[in-house]
Scaffold this motif. Structure first.
Motif, short mmCIF file in Angstrom:
data_model
loop_
_atom_site.label_atom_id
_atom_site.label_comp_id
_atom_site.label_asym_id
_atom_site.label_seq_id
_atom_site.Cartn_x
_atom_site.Cartn_y
_atom_site.Cartn_z
N ALA A 18 0.82 -1.21 0.00
CA ALA A 18 0.00 0.00 0.00
C ALA A 18 0.85 1.26 0.00
N SER A 19 2.00 1.23 0.65
CA SER A 19 2.87 2.40 0.67
C SER A 19 3.36 2.77 -0.73
N HIS A 21 1.62 2.14 -3.47
CA HIS A 21 0.44 2.70 -4.15
C HIS A 21 0.29 4.18 -3.83
N SER A 22 0.39 4.52 -2.56
CA SER A 22 0.24 5.91 -2.14
C SER A 22 1.32 6.78 -2.78
N SER A 56 -9.88 2.62 -2.22
CA SER A 56 -8.84 1.78 -1.61
C SER A 56 -9.06 1.67 -0.10
N GLU A 57 -8.68 0.55 0.46
CA GLU A 57 -8.75 0.38 1.91
C GLU A 57 -7.69 1.21 2.62
N GLU A 58 -6.66 1.61 1.89
CA GLU A 58 -5.56 2.39 2.46
C GLU A 58 -5.85 3.89 2.34
#
Length: 229
Positions: A18-19, A21-22, A56-58
């Protein structure tokens, strides 16, 4: 730019954390900002990918995705226009403070500001704008102050008839800008709000009377930046 965009897109794959993706979404937003209108070259490639990350869940991915969407809407207005209904529906979910941290809500406000200013006639202004105002002032991502308050100044200058029922609230927000230390590093935003305030107070006796009824602290802030009797 083309090579950089395609390189960044690799980090949005499911095998990346996820990091990544961000980080990739934030980078794409910055690239599109730098490219301005030329970002339209990548619009059809980027939009569906970024759009999917709005859910997104993040939280970091949602925050940077909605920031990137706002940048695309600013610089690719005609291409974005058909997608406004689905965008507004998704962004409305990101304004829910019970399910999103402050930076997500702030970036959603920034995206709405860019969308409204780019295509005011198709953004369902009468429904969207009151919700937008209710989420201000920003709480965490103060970089979006430029877009948010830039929109308010734009509306005062170019579309005053659309905001007549919201002027007292807008004055309150502008006074917040004049007073808040959060804006100390954004003097150009403060100057723009002061100029818009001056325009409002010069044009409407009722608004001057309203300003005169404000708490002394607010009146003092007004007098520091605005010619106000």
């Amino acid at each position: 730019y083309q090579r950089r965009v395609h390189g960044v897109l690799e980090y949005l794959g499911p095998k990346h954390p996820a990091s990544d993706h961000s980080m990739a979404l934030g980078t794409l937003a910055e690239v599109c900002q730098a490219m301005e209108d030329r970002s339209s070259l990548f619009y059809h490639k980027l939009f569906p990918i970024i759009f999917n990350f709005l859910t997104s869940e993040e939280a970091g991915a949602r925050s940077n995705a909605v920031f990137a969407i706002g940048v695309l809407c600013k610089h690719c207005g005609d291409l974005c226009a058909p997608n406004y209904p689905q965008l507004l529906e998704r962004i409305n979910l990101l304004l829910d403070e019970n399910n999103n941290p402050g930076n997500v809500v702030d970036n959603a406000c920034g995206a709405l500001a860019r969308m409204i200013q780019s295509k005011i006639d198709i953004c369902h202004f009468d429904q969207v704008f009151p919700v937008f105002l209710s989420k201000l002032p920003l709480r965490q991502d103060f970089q979006e102050n430029e877009s948010v308050y830039g929109l308010l100044c734009f509306l005062i200058s170019q579309h005053p008839a659309r905001i007549t029922t919201y002027l007292e609230r807008i004055i309150q927000l502008f006074i917040y800008v004049l007073k808040s230390s959060d804006l100390d590093n954004h003097q150009h935003v403060r100057d723009g709000c002061a100029s818009a305030l001056q325009r409002l107070l010069n044009s409407d006796e009722n608004l001057r009377r309203y300003a005169q009824s404000l708490p002394e602290e607010d009146i003092a802030a007004l007098k520091k930046y605005v010619f106000f009797v």
